[in-house]
Design an enzyme around this catalytic site. Sequence first.
Site, PDB file in Angstrom:
ATOM      1  N   CYS A 125      38.991  45.832  23.786  1.00  0.00           N
ATOM      2  CA  CYS A 125      37.644  45.884  25.412  1.00  0.00           C
ATOM      3  C   CYS A 125      36.619  46.298  25.634  1.00  0.00           C
ATOM      4  CB  CYS A 125      38.791  46.203  26.116  1.00  0.00           C
ATOM      5  SG  CYS A 125      38.249  45.442  27.981  1.00  0.00           S
ATOM      6  N   CYS A 159      28.979  47.224  38.131  1.00  0.00           N
ATOM      7  CA  CYS A 159      29.027  46.047  38.495  1.00  0.00           C
ATOM      8  C   CYS A 159      28.448  46.043  39.784  1.00  0.00           C
ATOM      9  CB  CYS A 159      30.343  45.509  38.483  1.00  0.00           C
ATOM     10  SG  CYS A 159      30.676  43.680  38.314  1.00  0.00           S
ATOM     11  N   CYS A 170      38.522  46.992  42.603  1.00  0.00           N
ATOM     12  CA  CYS A 170      38.067  47.374  41.105  1.00  0.00           C
ATOM     13  C   CYS A 170      37.320  48.473  41.628  1.00  0.00           C
ATOM     14  CB  CYS A 170      37.558  45.967  40.384  1.00  0.00           C
ATOM     15  SG  CYS A 170      36.352  46.022  38.727  1.00  0.00           S
ATOM     16  N   CYS A 210      42.816  48.247  32.921  1.00  0.00           N
ATOM     17  CA  CYS A 210      41.750  47.195  34.109  1.00  0.00           C
ATOM     18  C   CYS A 210      41.911  47.653  35.298  1.00  0.00           C
ATOM     19  CB  CYS A 210      42.760  45.754  33.928  1.00  0.00           C
ATOM     20  SG  CYS A 210      42.441  45.006  32.098  1.00  0.00           S
ATOM     21  N   CYS A 269      34.558  43.366  43.721  1.00  0.00           N
ATOM     22  CA  CYS A 269      35.552  43.620  44.323  1.00  0.00           C
ATOM     23  C   CYS A 269      36.525  44.906  44.541  1.00  0.00           C
ATOM     24  CB  CYS A 269      36.331  42.352  42.360  1.00  0.00           C
ATOM     25  SG  CYS A 269      35.164  41.543  41.938  1.00  0.00           S
ATOM     26  N   GLU A 295      33.022  52.520  29.261  1.00  0.00           N
ATOM     27  CA  GLU A 295      34.247  52.828  28.350  1.00  0.00           C
ATOM     28  C   GLU A 295      34.267  51.375  27.722  1.00  0.00           C
ATOM     29  OE1 GLU A 295      36.255  56.578  31.226  1.00  0.00           O
ATOM     30  OE2 GLU A 295      37.408  54.597  30.849  1.00  0.00           O
TER      31      GLU A 295
HETATM   32  N1  SAH Z   1      33.555  41.209  35.586  1.00  0.00           N
HETATM   33  C1  SAH Z   1      34.480  40.521  34.659  1.00  0.00           C
HETATM   34  C2  SAH Z   1      35.541  41.026  33.257  1.00  0.00           C
HETATM   35  C3  SAH Z   1      34.968  42.444  34.226  1.00  0.00           C
HETATM   36  S1  SAH Z   1      36.846  42.372  34.676  1.00  0.00           S
HETATM   37  C4  SAH Z   1      35.544  39.815  35.775  1.00  0.00           C
HETATM   38  O1  SAH Z   1      35.395  39.895  36.941  1.00  0.00           O
HETATM   39  O2  SAH Z   1      35.986  38.420  34.699  1.00  0.00           O
HETATM   40  C5  SAH Z   1      37.928  42.876  33.756  1.00  0.00           C
HETATM   41  C6  SAH Z   1      39.285  42.374  34.451  1.00  0.00           C
HETATM   42  O3  SAH Z   1      40.311  43.348  35.054  1.00  0.00           O
HETATM   43  C7  SAH Z   1      39.693  40.754  35.583  1.00  0.00           C
HETATM   44  O4  SAH Z   1      40.221  40.117  35.532  1.00  0.00           O
HETATM   45  C8  SAH Z   1      39.252  41.934  36.887  1.00  0.00           C
HETATM   46  O5  SAH Z   1      39.479  41.407  37.652  1.00  0.00           O
HETATM   47  C9  SAH Z   1      40.553  43.038  36.380  1.00  0.00           C
HETATM   48  N2  SAH Z   1      40.724  44.309  36.997  1.00  0.00           N
HETATM   49  C10 SAH Z   1      39.740  44.859  37.830  1.00  0.00           C
HETATM   50  N3  SAH Z   1      39.807  45.573  38.371  1.00  0.00           N
HETATM   51  C11 SAH Z   1      41.460  45.784  38.172  1.00  0.00           C
HETATM   52  C12 SAH Z   1      42.821  46.159  38.628  1.00  0.00           C
HETATM   53  N4  SAH Z   1      42.174  47.808  39.826  1.00  0.00           N
HETATM   54  N5  SAH Z   1      43.705  46.065  38.218  1.00  0.00           N
HETATM   55  C13 SAH Z   1      44.056  45.436  37.624  1.00  0.00           C
HETATM   56  N6  SAH Z   1      42.823  44.521  36.754  1.00  0.00           N
HETATM   57  C14 SAH Z   1      41.984  44.706  37.356  1.00  0.00           C
HETATM   58 FE1  SF4 Z   2      32.689  43.336  38.507  1.00  0.00          FE
HETATM   59 FE2  SF4 Z   2      35.424  44.108  38.019  1.00  0.00          FE
HETATM   60 FE3  SF4 Z   2      34.931  42.696  39.860  1.00  0.00          FE
HETATM   61 FE4  SF4 Z   2      34.566  42.558  37.100  1.00  0.00          FE
HETATM   62  S1  SF4 Z   2      36.463  42.814  38.861  1.00  0.00           S
HETATM   63  S2  SF4 Z   2      32.894  40.737  38.179  1.00  0.00           S
HETATM   64  S3  SF4 Z   2      33.565  43.712  36.679  1.00  0.00           S
HETATM   65  S4  SF4 Z   2      33.299  44.683  40.289  1.00  0.00           S
END
Ligand code: SAH
Ligand code: SF4
Length: 399
Positions: free
Chosen positions: A116, A123, A130, A363, A127, A103
């Site tokens: 974005c 990934c 996410c 996000c 995390c 996306e």
């Molecule tokens: N992998 C990279 C970039 C993609 S994620 C990273 O982790 O930085 C981009 C941002 O979205 C990151 O700061 C991540 O922590 C945030 N993010 C991921 N899941 C989220 C969620 N459910 N709610 C709010 N922010 C989120």
């Molecule tokens: Fe990967 Fe999501 Fe963690 Fe970013 S926040 S490193 S996209 S799992």
Amino acid sequence: MSHAQSVSIATDPPINLMGLDPVALAALMSEWGDKPFRGKQLSRWIHQRGVSNFQDMTDLALAFRERLTTRCEVACSSVLARHVSRDLTHKWLFDVGAGNAVETVYIPEDDRGTLCVSSQAGCAVACPFCSTGYQGFNRNLSVAEIIGQLWWARHDLTQSGAVTRLSQVDSESAPDQRIISNVVFMGMGEPLLNYDAVLGSLRLMLDDLAYGLSRRRVTISTSGVVPMMDRLGQDCPVALAVSLHAPNDALRDRLVPLNKKYPIAELLAACNRYLAHAPRDFITFEYIMLDSVNDELSHARELIDLAQQVPCKINLIPFNPFAQSGLKRSSANRVRAFSQCLQDAGIVTTVRKTRGDDIDAACGQLAGDIQDRTRAKQRRENGIIQSKLQDIPVVESRQ
Ligand code: SAH
Ligand code: SF4
């Protein structure tokens, strides 16, 4: 350059010029015995005018256009879906093959238009807050697939006319009324785990013959891949956001599992090294606000200690919930108290506005509806990710 072999017989697959930066295009031209300026012309047609049909590139000689048509293409991934939110946030879902989709989100604001972009399908960092992490890792995107998101979005936004940019008032740089003035790698994937393709796409974003964006307006967001932060500082320093999310290693090991490999002290040292090259004199630390997980005032105080070690700004991100996470967003009061605590210590702190939530463009909600056919699904079915979530300490007491 290796493209020479690949164009030697007519049945070879076409070369996708979308992913070639002006230097690579010029090299291809010289392989063909053409003048290097043909590469510059092509770059302008493709990236600045958004043209993909070689026959429409009217200042190119007819024979050259014919050769391009037989040997090359200008292609981006096909669009599976397009949504426009009430607040004019746009979201495109791109098909990247084999059941995978990524996306891209466009966020219009008065003073900027931010795209974005995604860098990977899925990934590997996993995390637990996410939704991309829940899909597991599918594959890296190519330069063409990354830059194609910008190419398509700009074309689509310009054509549809849904967004009219107001004039830009930016105290730090000249007005920039381009519909896409900023790019952030905050979509799906960990950009620094797809280093080569991300670097290639950055070069196109910055090149004056392509998108000509300023380094300060292109941001890589990383969960903290320390060696690649160092390489980026050398190869192509752009603005850097680091997903910190926890103020100590015990909690960060759980929220950002990559922390076990590159713990906080190493990460902060890498941030300071990066600043020697960075176009901005601070790092942005992203900190997701998870109810009763990392949002206590004691966490804020620990975070102050870290923030004092690196010139930084902190961006608090209200968690965007999704079904499987089992986590909750911190209340507005709690976010305010946390933010105030940081500000009282002199740390520049902002709270991210949630945009496009009526179209799931926020996000961490990206591609939440994509069919999940990955290893993570199996792991989840086996209860591994679930048990990791249960490990996160839940703090019952309230301030
Ligand atoms: N992998 C990279 C970039 C993609 S994620 C990273 O982790 O930085 C981009 C941002 O979205 C990151 O700061 C991540 O922590 C945030 N993010 C991921 N899941 C989220 C969620 N459910 N709610 C709010 N922010 C989120
Ligand atoms: Fe990967 Fe999501 Fe963690 Fe970013 S926040 S490193 S996209 S799992």
